[in-house]
Design a protein around this motif. Structure first.
Motif, PDB file in Angstrom:
ATOM      1  N   ARG A  11       0.833  -1.198   0.000  1.00  0.00           N
ATOM      2  CA  ARG A  11       0.000   0.000   0.000  1.00  0.00           C
ATOM      3  C   ARG A  11       0.871   1.253   0.000  1.00  0.00           C
ATOM      4  O   ARG A  11       0.628   2.207  -0.742  1.00  0.00           O
ATOM      5  CB  ARG A  11      -0.887  -0.037   1.251  1.00  0.00           C
ATOM      6  CG  ARG A  11      -2.062   0.891   1.204  1.00  0.00           C
ATOM      7  CD  ARG A  11      -2.979   0.633   2.355  1.00  0.00           C
ATOM      8  NE  ARG A  11      -2.243   0.529   3.636  1.00  0.00           N
ATOM      9  CZ  ARG A  11      -2.803   0.234   4.791  1.00  0.00           C
ATOM     10  NH1 ARG A  11      -4.075  -0.025   4.841  1.00  0.00           N
ATOM     11  NH2 ARG A  11      -2.100   0.181   5.891  1.00  0.00           N
ATOM     12  N   GLY A  12       1.948   1.181   0.812  1.00  0.00           N
ATOM     13  CA  GLY A  12       2.873   2.311   0.885  1.00  0.00           C
ATOM     14  C   GLY A  12       3.598   2.519  -0.430  1.00  0.00           C
ATOM     15  O   GLY A  12       3.743   3.645  -0.913  1.00  0.00           O
ATOM     16  N   PHE A  59      -2.971  11.428  -0.001  1.00  0.00           N
ATOM     17  CA  PHE A  59      -1.799  10.557   0.080  1.00  0.00           C
ATOM     18  C   PHE A  59      -1.737   9.879   1.450  1.00  0.00           C
ATOM     19  O   PHE A  59      -1.563   8.659   1.553  1.00  0.00           O
ATOM     20  CB  PHE A  59      -0.532  11.394  -0.171  1.00  0.00           C
ATOM     21  CG  PHE A  59       0.757  10.670   0.070  1.00  0.00           C
ATOM     22  CD1 PHE A  59       1.230   9.761  -0.868  1.00  0.00           C
ATOM     23  CD2 PHE A  59       1.512  10.882   1.216  1.00  0.00           C
ATOM     24  CE1 PHE A  59       2.420   9.090  -0.662  1.00  0.00           C
ATOM     25  CE2 PHE A  59       2.690  10.214   1.431  1.00  0.00           C
ATOM     26  CZ  PHE A  59       3.151   9.311   0.485  1.00  0.00           C
ATOM     27  N   LEU A  88       4.340   4.038  13.505  1.00  0.00           N
ATOM     28  CA  LEU A  88       3.875   5.362  13.085  1.00  0.00           C
ATOM     29  C   LEU A  88       2.439   5.350  12.570  1.00  0.00           C
ATOM     30  O   LEU A  88       1.842   6.407  12.381  1.00  0.00           O
ATOM     31  CB  LEU A  88       4.810   5.940  12.013  1.00  0.00           C
ATOM     32  CG  LEU A  88       6.202   6.363  12.519  1.00  0.00           C
ATOM     33  CD1 LEU A  88       6.996   7.027  11.405  1.00  0.00           C
ATOM     34  CD2 LEU A  88       6.084   7.331  13.699  1.00  0.00           C
ATOM     35  N   LEU A 112       2.617   1.693  -3.421  1.00  0.00           N
ATOM     36  CA  LEU A 112       1.706   2.237  -4.437  1.00  0.00           C
ATOM     37  C   LEU A 112       1.418   3.714  -4.192  1.00  0.00           C
ATOM     38  O   LEU A 112       1.328   4.505  -5.145  1.00  0.00           O
ATOM     39  CB  LEU A 112       0.403   1.433  -4.450  1.00  0.00           C
ATOM     40  CG  LEU A 112       0.540   0.011  -5.002  1.00  0.00           C
ATOM     41  CD1 LEU A 112      -0.773  -0.746  -4.848  1.00  0.00           C
ATOM     42  CD2 LEU A 112       0.962   0.043  -6.471  1.00  0.00           C
ATOM     43  N   ALA A 113       1.305   4.072  -2.914  1.00  0.00           N
ATOM     44  CA  ALA A 113       1.019   5.479  -2.601  1.00  0.00           C
ATOM     45  C   ALA A 113       2.174   6.371  -3.051  1.00  0.00           C
ATOM     46  O   ALA A 113       1.965   7.417  -3.682  1.00  0.00           O
ATOM     47  CB  ALA A 113       0.778   5.632  -1.099  1.00  0.00           C
ATOM     48  N   ARG A 157      -4.148   6.912   2.609  1.00  0.00           N
ATOM     49  CA  ARG A 157      -3.909   5.529   2.176  1.00  0.00           C
ATOM     50  C   ARG A 157      -2.931   4.806   3.104  1.00  0.00           C
ATOM     51  O   ARG A 157      -2.715   3.604   2.963  1.00  0.00           O
ATOM     52  CB  ARG A 157      -3.347   5.520   0.756  1.00  0.00           C
ATOM     53  CG  ARG A 157      -4.297   6.170  -0.231  1.00  0.00           C
ATOM     54  CD  ARG A 157      -3.674   6.365  -1.571  1.00  0.00           C
ATOM     55  NE  ARG A 157      -3.358   5.106  -2.215  1.00  0.00           N
ATOM     56  CZ  ARG A 157      -2.815   4.998  -3.416  1.00  0.00           C
ATOM     57  NH1 ARG A 157      -2.535   6.083  -4.098  1.00  0.00           N
ATOM     58  NH2 ARG A 157      -2.554   3.830  -3.942  1.00  0.00           N
ATOM     59  N   LEU A 158      -2.306   5.568   3.990  1.00  0.00           N
ATOM     60  CA  LEU A 158      -1.235   4.973   4.796  1.00  0.00           C
ATOM     61  C   LEU A 158      -1.687   4.591   6.198  1.00  0.00           C
ATOM     62  O   LEU A 158      -1.037   3.789   6.860  1.00  0.00           O
ATOM     63  CB  LEU A 158      -0.051   5.948   4.902  1.00  0.00           C
ATOM     64  CG  LEU A 158       0.488   6.480   3.565  1.00  0.00           C
ATOM     65  CD1 LEU A 158       1.599   7.496   3.821  1.00  0.00           C
ATOM     66  CD2 LEU A 158       1.011   5.333   2.718  1.00  0.00           C
ATOM     67  N   LEU A 180       5.463   4.439   6.552  1.00  0.00           N
ATOM     68  CA  LEU A 180       5.956   3.955   5.256  1.00  0.00           C
ATOM     69  C   LEU A 180       7.284   3.235   5.460  1.00  0.00           C
ATOM     70  O   LEU A 180       8.254   3.842   5.922  1.00  0.00           O
ATOM     71  CB  LEU A 180       6.200   5.148   4.322  1.00  0.00           C
ATOM     72  CG  LEU A 180       5.026   5.709   3.545  1.00  0.00           C
ATOM     73  CD1 LEU A 180       5.412   7.035   2.909  1.00  0.00           C
ATOM     74  CD2 LEU A 180       4.596   4.720   2.472  1.00  0.00           C
ATOM     75  N   ARG A 239       9.584   1.041  13.006  1.00  0.00           N
ATOM     76  CA  ARG A 239       9.156   2.422  12.782  1.00  0.00           C
ATOM     77  C   ARG A 239       7.832   2.523  12.018  1.00  0.00           C
ATOM     78  O   ARG A 239       6.875   3.179  12.460  1.00  0.00           O
ATOM     79  CB  ARG A 239      10.260   3.170  12.020  1.00  0.00           C
ATOM     80  CG  ARG A 239       9.975   4.627  11.765  1.00  0.00           C
ATOM     81  CD  ARG A 239      10.965   5.189  10.771  1.00  0.00           C
ATOM     82  NE  ARG A 239      10.905   4.497   9.496  1.00  0.00           N
ATOM     83  CZ  ARG A 239      10.011   4.745   8.555  1.00  0.00           C
ATOM     84  NH1 ARG A 239       9.107   5.675   8.755  1.00  0.00           N
ATOM     85  NH2 ARG A 239      10.000   4.066   7.429  1.00  0.00           N
ATOM     86  N   ALA A 240       7.791   1.887  10.866  1.00  0.00           N
ATOM     87  CA  ALA A 240       6.629   2.067   9.992  1.00  0.00           C
ATOM     88  C   ALA A 240       5.343   1.585  10.670  1.00  0.00           C
ATOM     89  O   ALA A 240       4.302   2.259  10.600  1.00  0.00           O
ATOM     90  CB  ALA A 240       6.842   1.333   8.683  1.00  0.00           C
TER      91      ALA A 240
END
Lengths: 659, 290
Positions: free
Chosen positions: A2-3, B99, B75, A5-6, B102-103, A88, B71-72
């Motif tokens: 997902r990351g 943006f 967060l 693609l973003a 989506r995360l 991310l 980390r990811a």
């Protein structure tokens, strides 16, 4: 994912205008045929060529620019934290940005081609433009190569940008490591090219299985793929480990990049060393052999196993088993592959590529080397004879003091000891398929050149020209004799005898003894299938077979008259082995009618006495080649028969290619 | 479980020690302010908290997980407002919001829109053309949209005018009242921090010199004004003593009302200190703006 693609989508959207620019640029080729003063190509080819050129330029420029900015500029401008303060993963950030850059660069290139393709003429690299620029790849291969190189440029640009922008002391290490890697790679690929790794190998048995790329190209592709992987991995680690710290990222990048490339370079160096140092046992074919006129040395060259088009040359003492790899034989089917022996058999001479551009033999520098065969501890020594250009033929004078060389544009005579040029004449208008030089007399060099318009599939008569030119070394005067154009069928060969006094003229239908000075017929030796060779003393050994057995006829070279005949009753095969003394000749014979026994004979030429020797432990195999040494080939490879000790010397254990 | 735990955190840049064995724990639901002068180590600490900087020694855990390694994932539950909002300059607030949406596992798109309207930030103007205050407000709106369990604010009001600062802190106060999110904030706006912080830590030259509840801190720090020569104050932990024409003034860190007595009884005049005054007294010099 997902990351990834973003990030990918964000990068594409941000730079989407590039696609519009590419489409507009793609309209330019459509207008090209309207411009005056352009090359005289068809409108379609003009459009295709322009479209392909623009696509290549745009995609590579974008690869350089995007590779150098998508990550490195964010880092320098302290905007990379935008990604790292979000959920991310580093790999998604790196992958998304680089993948987007690759799609932008490649997509822009494809969009440039689109208008031309829609017009119905899909650009084809195999067309006139491809031929102009030497493109030999198919469309799909070119597309794959373009994508690969694009990726390489992108990754390299990213790495270079990080390295240069970080201004860290690690830059010094990078420069040093780059220097070491580039030097090793350059030296290795140069050496591999010099040794024929880039040559499509053709042997006397036919073409070596060929996949479309030479060994050198496979190695170069493998190395480039390794570089690409190293750059990609280094870039990924730089982002994943270095995160928003440019200097730490640079450090991580350098460690991965050189941690892969330096060992890879060492592997390449090791492979090159292995490639360059085959043993005689590694030969899978023998493409040419020259026996010493006296003694037990043979110079031979052939194709080495697993080494592409490398045809190493060896000096081999059948008596002692000593072998020495020499620098002749590198170029397939080139006369420089041959070595020469002095008349007394004590020294061997050969030419090696010594400098210049080894990949292009016609501009390479070649040097004459020599070896003292009497001394077991002797090693090859370079002489002062150095010439530039492709050497077609050379000969050593009977006293071993001079060498005559026929090369790209001159016929030269040089003193071996001093390297002094004694005579040199231009040969710009000479073009021959077979060339030979000999010393017929002191101070005189004879050049033979044979041109034939025959090609293998043809059964029609074709023109053949034998040109003979005598050079007076003292005056530099050249006199020429050209044998009138004769029309004949099949391949024609001209084999000069010792000192070029006589020669054997072989066509498909006749075998003739001819005069070396004029090319005039001396004697007709036989028809189709007749076999003859010169003995070291100049006499001709002619073999004739009949239902009762075989006859070895020794002919006087002056008149072609028979001076001695030996009849071997019931023998189907008779092979001249050597001439250990002026009065003695040794041959091996094999019986017919299922007999597989080989025998050694000693023939006394003055008395006509033939003394049969021991039965030889040779397996019956078909005769192969026309040299004075018996040679056979089979499952085990090539076996040389040591006449002195009446034993086999197995040279080549590897199997031969089918053919 | 404390959402933020730092243990022996040490960061070095070449020869310079940016953080020297800093240990602290931020209780859940609290607003924890980290103060310090320029170069004290605040930015290094935040970078370590966000997993951007690998410490030379020590451990950083957020929400119970080691931040460098995870980390990811961590967060996804953390909202971040960086010191200098670093959104791509060509992106609009709307695009950045899309943006980010989506995360994060949950995203309050309407909340972002509402906040931007409240702040008066145009959603379709590229980030590079927004004012500094508007950028900070966009950053805060985005940080709050993911329903974070933890907010890390790195000097969110730096360089903002008084109105923008007020808007930021009011938004924060409202958010905290609604959700009880744990907050770590570094700031030079001590007056603003004073209004919202439960606990304060002060960094000086890479070392943690104070880590205390705001109420306790403000209770034990007092300014004492003596009309004449001040008595012996060593048991009150004086941090600053200055002589004036009218008498002596001292700031003490261990104020004890019973021991000194009231002015009527001959004791000193006692006044409370603001957080800024305490900070100046502790760090030795007036805070210099950046």
């Amino acid at each position: 994912m997902r990351g990834f693609l973003a990030v990918f989508e964000r990068e594409i959207v941000e730079r989407r205008l590039l696609f519009v620019v590419a489409l507009v640029l793609g309209l330019v080729p459509l207008a090209m045929p309207l411009f005056p003063g352009l090359p005289a190509a068809s409108p379609t080819e003009l459009r295709n060529g322009t479209a392909m050129s623009l696509a290549l330029v745009l995609s590579f420029v974008l690869a350089v620019l995007l590779g150098g900015t998508v990550i490195a500029r964010d880092l320098v401008e302290r905007r990379f934290g935008f990604y790292f303060s979000r959920p991310l993963p580093g790999a998604a950030i790196w992958g998304g940005k680089l993948a987007a850059a690759a799609v932008l660069a490649a997509g822009a290139g494809i969009l440039v081609l689109l208008p031309t393709s829609l017009l119905g003429s899909v650009p084809d690299p195999s067309g006139a433009w491809g031929a102009t620029f030497g493109v030999v790849l198919s469309r799909s291969e070119l597309f794959a190569a373009w994508l690969g190189v694009l990726g390489l440029v992108l990754a390299a640009s990213h790495a270079a940008s990080v390295i240069l922008r970080s201004r860290s002391p690690w830059l010094l290490l990078d420069v040093m490591a780059l220097g070491v890697t580039a030097t090793i790679a350059w030296a290795c690929f140069g050496a591999l090219a010099r040794h024929g790794a880039g040559v499509v190998a053709w042997t006397r048995y036919g073409a070596v299985p060929f996949s479309g790329f030479t060994l050198l190209q496979h190695l170069e592709i493998a190395f480039l793929v390794t570089v690409l992987i190293a750059l990609a991995a280094a870039g990924a680690v730089q982002v994943i480990q270095g995160r928003t710290d440019l200097r730490r990222g640079h450090r991580a990048l350098s460690m991965v990049l050189w941690g892969v490339l330096l060992p890879a370079s060492l592997v390449l160096a090791g492979y090159t060393w292995w490639f360059e140092t085959p043993a005689i046992e590694d030969l899978v074919t023998v493409e040419g052999e020259v026996p010493s006129p006296a003694g037990s040395w043979i110079a031979l060259y052939g194709q080495a196993a697993h080494r592409g088009g490398y045809f190493p040359g060896f000096l081999f003492d059948v008596g002692s088993g000593r072998t020495l790899r020499a620098g002749f034989g590198n170029f397939s089917k080139d006369v420089t592959t041959q070595a020469r022996f002095s008349a007394d058999g004590r020294r061997a001479f050969w030419l090696e590529v010594a400098g210049g551009d080894p990949i292009r033999p016609w501009v390479a520098e070649v040097q004459l080397f020599s070896l003292d065969l009497r001394r077991p501890d002797a090693s090859p020594r370079p002489t002062g004879v150095v010439v530039r250009g492709r050497v077609a033929a050379f000969a050593i004078s009977p006293d071993s003091r001079y060498v005559a060389i026929s090369h790209t544009d001159r016929l030269m005579v040089i003193e071996i000891g001093s390297g002094r040029l004694l005579a040199s004449v231009a040969r710009r208008d000479w073009f021959f398929q077979q060339e030979a030089v000999e010393f017929p007399a002191p101070g005189r060099v004879r050049f033979f050149g044979l041109y034939s318009s025959w090609y293998p599939q043809s059964n029609r008569p074709h023109g053949v020209v034998l040109s003979i030119r005598d050079l007076d070394v003292a005056t530099g005067k050249l006199t020429e004799t050209t044998v009138p154009n004769e029309r004949m069928k099949g391949m024609v060969t001209w084999t000069p005898g010792p000192q070029g006094v006589r020669g054997l003229w072989r066509t498909r239908e006749v075998l003739e003894l001819r005069d070396g000075a004029t090319g005039a017929l001396v004697a007709r030796l036989g028809g189709e299938g007749a076999r003859a060779s010169f003995l070291p003393d100049g006499r001709v050994a002619l073999l004739e077979r009949s239902p009762e057995g075989s006859d070895l006829r020794l002919l006087d070279p002056g008149t072609g008259a028979e001076v001695r005949r030996f009849h071997f009753a019931g023998m189907r095969t008779v092979l001249v082995a050597d001439q250990p003394a002026l009065d003695r000749l040794r041959v091996v014979t094999r019986g017919s009618g299922g007999t597989v026994v080989w025998r050694l004979w000693t023939l006394h030429l003055s008395t006509g006495q033939a003394v049969v020797g021991p039965q030889l432990a040779l397996t019956s195999l078909p005769y192969e080649g026309a040299g004075p040494w018996p040679k056979r080939r089979g499952r085990d490879g090539v076996v040389w028969f040591d006449v002195e000790h009446a034993r086999d010397a197995v040279l080549l254990r590897s199997g031969l290619p089918a053919g | 479980m404390n959402p933020i735990v730092l243990a022996g955190l040490t960061v070095r840049y070449g020869d310079r020690l940016a953080l020297d064995g800093v240990s602290l724990a931020v209780p859940e639901g609290s607003v924890y302010a980290v103060l310090g002068r320029n170069g004290a180590g605040k930015s290094s600490l935040v970078r370590c908290l966000l997993g951007e900087q690998k410490p030379e020694a020590g451990r950083v855990s957020l929400l119970g997980r080691e931040v460098w390694a995870e980390r990811a994932a961590i967060l996804a539950e953390v909202g971040v407002v960086p010191e200098d909002p670093d959104m791509p300059p060509t992106m609009t607030a709307k695009q950045v919001a899309r943006f980010c949406s989506r995360l994060y596992p949950s995203w309050d798109a309407a909340g972002v829109e509402a906040r931007l309207v409240r702040f008066g930030v145009p959603a379709k103007v590229p980030f590079g053309r927004l004012s500094k205050g508007q950028r900070a407000q966009v950053a805060l709106a985005l940080a709050l949209a993911g329903a974070p369990r933890l907010l890390i604010l790195d000097d969110p009001t730096l360089g903002l005018d008084a109105v923008a600062r007020k808007a930021v802190f009011e938004e924060l106060i409202g958010e905290l009242a609604d959700r009880g999110t744990t907050v770590l904030i570094t700031s030079h706006d001590l007056a603003g921090v004073e209004k919202i912080a439960d606990r304060v830590a002060i960094l000086s030259r890479g070392k943690l010199v104070l880590d205390e509840e705001m109420d306790v801190l403000k209770h034990r720090f007092r300014r004492l004004s003596f009309p004449a020569q001040a008595p012996e104050l060593s048991d009150l932990a004086p941090v600053a003593v200055s002589a004036h024409s009218w008498g002596t003034e001292a700031v003490v860190a261990g104020y004890d009302e019973e021991r000194l007595g009231s002015p009527a009884e001959g004791g000193p005049e006692v006044s409370a200190l603001t957080l800024e005054e305490i900070f100046i007294a502790l760090t030795g010099e007036p805070e210099a703006g950046r």
